[in-house]
Design a protein around this motif. Structure first.
Motif, PDB file in Angstrom:
ATOM      1  N   GLY A 221       5.625   3.575  -0.127  1.00  9.09           N
ATOM      2  CA  GLY A 221       5.196   4.463  -1.201  1.00  9.09           C
ATOM      3  C   GLY A 221       5.993   5.742  -1.321  1.00  9.09           C
ATOM      4  N   THR A 222       7.305   5.683  -1.095  1.00  8.01           N
ATOM      5  CA  THR A 222       8.163   6.861  -1.148  1.00  8.01           C
ATOM      6  C   THR A 222       9.045   6.835  -2.390  1.00  8.01           C
ATOM      7  N   GLY A 223       9.253   8.003  -2.989  1.00 12.18           N
ATOM      8  CA  GLY A 223      10.158   8.104  -4.116  1.00 12.18           C
ATOM      9  C   GLY A 223      11.579   8.346  -3.658  1.00 12.18           C
ATOM     10  N   GLU A 224      12.481   8.518  -4.608  1.00 11.49           N
ATOM     11  CA  GLU A 224      13.892   8.683  -4.272  1.00 11.49           C
ATOM     12  C   GLU A 224      14.128   9.929  -3.437  1.00 11.49           C
ATOM     13  N   GLU A 225      13.409  11.005  -3.724  1.00  8.06           N
ATOM     14  CA  GLU A 225      13.599  12.237  -2.957  1.00  8.06           C
ATOM     15  C   GLU A 225      13.226  12.026  -1.494  1.00  8.06           C
ATOM     16  N   GLY A 226      12.125  11.331  -1.260  1.00  5.09           N
ATOM     17  CA  GLY A 226      11.718  11.047   0.112  1.00  5.09           C
ATOM     18  C   GLY A 226      12.720  10.166   0.830  1.00  5.09           C
ATOM     19  N   LYS A 227      13.285   9.190   0.137  1.00  3.18           N
ATOM     20  CA  LYS A 227      14.293   8.325   0.748  1.00  3.18           C
ATOM     21  C   LYS A 227      15.536   9.124   1.115  1.00  3.18           C
ATOM     22  N   LEU A 228      15.963  10.030   0.235  1.00  4.45           N
ATOM     23  CA  LEU A 228      17.129  10.852   0.528  1.00  4.45           C
ATOM     24  C   LEU A 228      16.881  11.765   1.732  1.00  4.45           C
ATOM     25  N   ASP A 229      15.671  12.289   1.856  1.00  2.43           N
ATOM     26  CA  ASP A 229      15.339  13.134   3.008  1.00  2.43           C
ATOM     27  C   ASP A 229      15.489  12.351   4.315  1.00  2.43           C
ATOM     28  N   GLN A 230      14.968  11.137   4.333  1.00  2.00           N
ATOM     29  CA  GLN A 230      15.074  10.341   5.543  1.00  2.00           C
ATOM     30  C   GLN A 230      16.514   9.884   5.787  1.00  2.00           C
ATOM     31  N   MET A 231      17.263   9.633   4.736  1.00  2.00           N
ATOM     32  CA  MET A 231      18.675   9.293   4.910  1.00  2.00           C
ATOM     33  C   MET A 231      19.428  10.447   5.564  1.00  2.00           C
ATOM     34  N   ASN A 232      19.112  11.684   5.178  1.00  2.00           N
ATOM     35  CA  ASN A 232      19.736  12.846   5.812  1.00  2.00           C
ATOM     36  C   ASN A 232      19.352  12.929   7.288  1.00  2.00           C
ATOM     37  N   PHE A 233      18.106  12.616   7.590  1.00  2.00           N
ATOM     38  CA  PHE A 233      17.645  12.602   8.977  1.00  2.00           C
ATOM     39  C   PHE A 233      18.418  11.563   9.784  1.00  2.00           C
ATOM     40  N   PHE A 234      18.569  10.368   9.236  1.00  2.00           N
ATOM     41  CA  PHE A 234      19.301   9.314   9.934  1.00  2.00           C
ATOM     42  C   PHE A 234      20.782   9.668  10.067  1.00  2.00           C
ATOM     43  N   LEU A 235      21.341  10.302   9.033  1.00  2.00           N
ATOM     44  CA  LEU A 235      22.756  10.670   9.093  1.00  2.00           C
ATOM     45  C   LEU A 235      23.001  11.717  10.174  1.00  2.00           C
TER      46      LEU A 235
ATOM     47  N   ASP B 133       0.850  -1.190   0.000  1.00  2.00           N
ATOM     48  CA  ASP B 133       0.000   0.000   0.000  1.00  2.00           C
ATOM     49  C   ASP B 133       0.888   1.243   0.000  1.00  2.00           C
ATOM     50  N   ASP B 134       0.761   2.081  -1.028  1.00  2.00           N
ATOM     51  CA  ASP B 134       1.608   3.257  -1.172  1.00  2.00           C
ATOM     52  C   ASP B 134       1.173   4.435  -0.304  1.00  2.00           C
ATOM     53  N   ARG B 135       0.134   4.260   0.484  1.00  2.00           N
ATOM     54  CA  ARG B 135      -0.333   5.369   1.324  1.00  2.00           C
ATOM     55  C   ARG B 135       0.251   5.333   2.732  1.00  2.00           C
ATOM     56  N   ILE B 136       0.967   4.304   3.056  1.00  2.00           N
ATOM     57  CA  ILE B 136       1.416   4.118   4.437  1.00  2.00           C
ATOM     58  C   ILE B 136       2.407   5.202   4.860  1.00  2.00           C
ATOM     59  N   TYR B 137       3.384   5.501   4.039  1.00  2.00           N
ATOM     60  CA  TYR B 137       4.413   6.458   4.433  1.00  2.00           C
ATOM     61  C   TYR B 137       3.813   7.818   4.760  1.00  2.00           C
ATOM     62  N   ASP B 138       3.005   8.349   3.864  1.00  2.00           N
ATOM     63  CA  ASP B 138       2.416   9.670   4.099  1.00  2.00           C
ATOM     64  C   ASP B 138       1.543   9.690   5.349  1.00  2.00           C
TER      65      ASP B 138
ATOM     66  N   CYS C  42      11.146   1.572  12.231  1.00  2.00           N
ATOM     67  CA  CYS C  42       9.825   1.615  11.603  1.00  2.00           C
ATOM     68  C   CYS C  42       9.775   2.670  10.506  1.00  2.00           C
ATOM     69  N   LEU C  43      10.364   3.843  10.775  1.00  2.00           N
ATOM     70  CA  LEU C  43      10.367   4.900   9.769  1.00  2.00           C
ATOM     71  C   LEU C  43      11.148   4.468   8.531  1.00  2.00           C
ATOM     72  N   GLY C  44      12.282   3.809   8.723  1.00  2.00           N
ATOM     73  CA  GLY C  44      13.056   3.336   7.575  1.00  2.00           C
ATOM     74  C   GLY C  44      12.280   2.322   6.761  1.00  2.00           C
ATOM     75  N   THR C  45      11.611   1.398   7.435  1.00  2.00           N
ATOM     76  CA  THR C  45      10.834   0.372   6.736  1.00  2.00           C
ATOM     77  C   THR C  45       9.671   0.985   5.980  1.00  2.00           C
ATOM     78  N   CYS C  46       8.944   1.910   6.621  1.00  2.00           N
ATOM     79  CA  CYS C  46       7.808   2.560   5.953  1.00  2.00           C
ATOM     80  C   CYS C  46       8.272   3.439   4.799  1.00  2.00           C
TER      81      CYS C  46
END
Length: 483
Positions: free
Chosen positions: A210-224, A171-176, A201-205
């Protein structure tokens, strides 16, 4: 693992190991007595006691979430699904979902037990079609348990349930729907255990929800940021659990980013600092991310590449023809020589301040990590040695046993990191999800199982071997779906 059990309840009360093992049987009797519609239900009692005898308690599973980044073992034999063929698990799942949604008449203890049962069923069974009509309602119920944080156990179980839903629901609505809540929980929770669970949990979601590359990079910056600040950015100073979780989830998301040239230098710098940690799990998670970044600095040779490009002599150390077609695109880090020296020291570390087990784990993992940094064409290896005749390095690639009759060759770090993430989420249910065609699992691990035929001594064993062979054949026929 021990921190999670010590903090199982915010009140400070502890739960004995014996009491934890009885969680499944308690859930059936207490929940059945609390519900007017099913007073003293014998069926529910039988199902709950049966489930408890077949699975580790959810508390024990949660404890293993922070037991390190890499698998010190290469066997998945323990992942066989112990479920009996005649067990009516869909009925129990439906009952548990009903209990989770009926929050008005529930207690903290009742929700804990319902969540533990839901997580158990979701791990050991591919439940996608059974939860399809309840996704939004379940998201609401789980979000309330996370938001209110009535107990550490309820919150961590709700976070685990949300992870399992992200891997299962497609389901692509989970992340949002959950990202703001998870980010707030990571920043504001007073429990270090909850913070680490929310990071996972945030990394898995982010990956499956349902996240694109930009969203993944944003969370990677948060984790970094969490890693670079040693947890201070989320009010978890020097907490190994939170830092390890951030390292693992950064690496997991990074496997899905094609080009990390712009992020590599800063990330490696932060990971190098974590190599000096006193916690082996932090060091190994940081080292694996470094190996991944060096691996990603090489990509397959294209039509526009010259045949003599990057002819630095590294090709001679390659293990296969596929390695010969990888070309260096950028420098993963500006001072590889200094990094190699640091990795070499960890690959040979000694001293009484390190336990024998930790020393062996560090040696094994950092020998493999060093091999990749020295030559990014090389993937994960168990060992590294020098051929005395040719003076060339060699090693054996990781082979991970799946069940008893098949193995996976894990020849790239991105595969290893994804496998580690799925192993953490699904644990004993990995094999079931893999063979039942969980799309998220299959798309994450585009690998073919290689059959290892066992010696068959009786009809029961022969029947089981045939079942595995048929499953392997089905996976081979569907290979094109994964590529």
């Amino acid at each position: 693992m021990h921190d999670l059990r010590r903090q199982a309840l915010e009140s400070g009360k502890t739960i004995s190991r014996k009491a934890l093992s009885r969680e499944g049987s308690r859930s059936g009797s207490r929940l059945s007595s609390a519900r007017n519609s099913r007073p003293n239900s014998r069926q529910n009692s039988r199902q709950s006691s049966r489930a408890a005898s077949r699975y580790a308690s959810e508390d024990e599973d949660n404890g293993s979430l922070s037991d390190g980044t890499a698998f010190s073992t290469t066997s998945f034999d323990e992942l066989d699904n112990p479920e009996a063929d005649n067990y009516d698990w869909p009925t129990e799942l439906a009952e548990r979902i009903e209990e989770l949604l009926d929050r008005k008449r529930s207690s903290v203890q009742g929700r804990e037990e319902a969540l533990a049962a839901y997580c158990r069923l979701s791990k050991y069974h591919y439940v996608e079609e059974h939860i399809r009509g309840h996704i939004q309602d379940l998201l609401g119920a789980l979000s309330k348990s996370i938001k209110h944080e009535s107990s550490v156990r309820e919150t961590t179980l709700a976070l685990k349930a949300l992870e399992l839903m992200a891997v299962t629901a497609n389901d692509d609505r989970i992340y949002d729907a959950v990202e703001p809540l998870l980010t707030r929980t990571i920043r504001d929770s007073k429990s270090m255990v909850v913070k680490a669970a929310a990071i996972h949990c945030l990394g898995t979601c982010t990956y499956f929800g349902g996240t694109g590359e930009e969203g993944k990079l944003d969370q990677m910056n948060f984790f970094l940021d969490i890693v670079a600040s040693d947890g201070h950015s989320i009010d978890a100073p020097d907490d190994a659990g939170a830092v390890t979780a951030a390292l693992q989830q950064w690496g997991f998301l990074a496997t899905d980013i094609e080009d990390l040239a712009g992020e590599s230098e800063e990330a490696v710098e932060s990971f190098i600092e974590q190599l000096e940690s006193s916690e082996p799990r932090v060091q190994i998670a940081a080292g694996e991310n470094i190996a991944l970044l060096y691996e990603k600095s090489y990509t397959p040779r294209g039509d526009d590449d010259d045949d003599d490009e990057d002819s630095s002599g590294e090709d001679s150390d390659s293990d296969s023809d596929d390695d010969q077609h990888l070309v260096k695109r950028y420098d993963a880090y500006h001072d590889t020589r200094q990094l190699e020296q640091l990795l070499q020291s960890l690959a040979t570390v000694s001293g009484k301040h390190i336990s024998k087990r930790d020393r062996k784990t560090l040696h094994t993992n950092f020998s493999s990590i060093l091999t990749t940094v020295e030559n990014p064409r090389r993937g994960p290896m168990y060992s590294k040695a020098i051929d005395q005749d040719t003076n060339r390095r060699y090693g054996s690639k990781r082979r991970v046993r799946i069940g008893r009759d098949a193995v996976m060759n894990v020849d790239r770090w991105w595969k290893w990191i994804r496998l580690a993430s799925l192993r953490r989420i699904l644990q004993g249910g990995f094999l079931e999800h893999y063979y039942q065609g969980n799309r998220a699992v299959l798309n994450s691990l585009p690998m073919i199982l290689q059959e290892e035929r066992p010696m068959v001594t009786d009809r029961a064993a022969a029947k089981k071997a045939a079942k595995y062979r048929n499953s392997v054949r089905r996976m081979v026929l569907e290979e094109d779906m994964w590529e």
